[in-house]
Motif scaffolding. Structure first.
Motif, PDB file in Angstrom:
ATOM      1  N   GLN A  88      89.682  40.262 -22.684  1.00  0.00           N
ATOM      2  CA  GLN A  88      88.756  41.391 -22.818  1.00  0.00           C
ATOM      3  C   GLN A  88      88.640  42.172 -21.506  1.00  0.00           C
ATOM      4  O   GLN A  88      88.641  43.400 -21.502  1.00  0.00           O
ATOM      5  CB  GLN A  88      87.377  40.886 -23.244  1.00  0.00           C
ATOM      6  N   ARG A  89      88.523  41.442 -20.379  1.00  0.00           N
ATOM      7  CA  ARG A  89      88.441  42.095 -19.066  1.00  0.00           C
ATOM      8  C   ARG A  89      89.741  42.829 -18.738  1.00  0.00           C
ATOM      9  O   ARG A  89      89.736  43.927 -18.199  1.00  0.00           O
ATOM     10  CB  ARG A  89      88.165  41.064 -17.957  1.00  0.00           C
ATOM     11  N   LYS A  92      90.215  46.297 -20.144  1.00  0.00           N
ATOM     12  CA  LYS A  92      89.400  47.346 -19.524  1.00  0.00           C
ATOM     13  C   LYS A  92      89.926  47.785 -18.170  1.00  0.00           C
ATOM     14  O   LYS A  92      89.423  48.757 -17.590  1.00  0.00           O
ATOM     15  CB  LYS A  92      87.957  46.844 -19.366  1.00  0.00           C
TER      16      LYS A  92
END
Length: 231
Positions: A88-89, A92
């Motif tokens: 998820q990180r 981004k």
């Protein structure tokens, strides 16, 4: 005996040889080390997650050596959870480091390596228990038959054998249900893997067939249990 063979021949799909598994773990570990070396100066958040993942892998290996089945399952779930947070990180990040990209790409092999390691150990334990239960059943039937064919059958002994047979069949139903549920824990993983790699589709099909075989065996065991007359 036919049902014992079904149960014992349900081999764990794509169960890797020990050497192959160790080699796969080594490749993933090297990717993690490279990712740590590059990411830690750039992203403290992802760096912490990578280190947490390292800790969970270390704990997993320690618990595997100690045969800590419950601990292994918890660590497998933890490994999957932390890996998802890292992914998820990563999504981004404006600039995605190549080393982290390579590590993220190893997600599925990483999860499957450790999931298989846990489940293969668990499967072998269950099958050993099932084999023992079938041996108990065979011995009880032999004792029942010997007593029944004796010159003066002892009704109390016969009822005792039937009662014990009933208990063994209940145990077999429970053990084979546990084995079926173990296979079912793989379904979400293989469904997801099959969307990424077409070669996994054959393994997914095999897994579903194994679950169907277990369902058949459990139904047969329960039917046999109902046929045991208790009086």
């Amino acid at each position: 005996m036919k049902y014992l063979l079904i149960s014992c021949c349900v081999f764990f799909l794509v169960s890797p040889l020990v050497a192959q598994q160790q080699a796969a773990e080594g490749r993933v570990s090297k990717k993690m080390e490279r990712a740590l070396k590059v990411i830690c100066p750039q992203s403290d958040d992802i760096c912490k997650l990578l280190k947490e993942l390292q800790i969970k892998v270390t704990r997993f290996n320690q618990q595997e050596a100690m045969d800590d089945t419950e601990g292994l399952f918890a660590e497998v779930e933890g490994i999957k959870y932390v890996f998802n947070l890292i992914e998820q990180r990563y999504k981004k990040m404006a600039v995605k480091p190549l080393e982290l990209t390579h590590f993220i790409q190893s997600k599925y092999s990483f999860i499957v390596i450790y999931l298989h390691s846990y489940l293969d150990k668990y499967r072998k334990g269950l099958i050993a228990q099932i084999e023992q239960s079938w041996k108990e059943r065979k011995a009880l039937f032999a004792q029942f038959k010997t007593e029944l064919e004796s010159a003066s059958p002892n009704r109390k002994k016969l009822n005792g054998y039937k009662s014990n047979l009933s208990k063994v069949y209940q145990k077999l139903a429970r053990q084979n249900t546990d084995l079926k549920e173990m296979y079912e824990t793989l379904l979400p993983v293989y469904n997801e893997l099959a969307t990424k790699e077409k070669s996994i589709e054959a393994n997914l099909k095999t897994l579903k067939e194994q679950i169907a075989e277990q369902n058949f065996l459990i139904r047969k065991i329960k039917q046999d249990l109902e046929k045991i007359p208790l009086d």
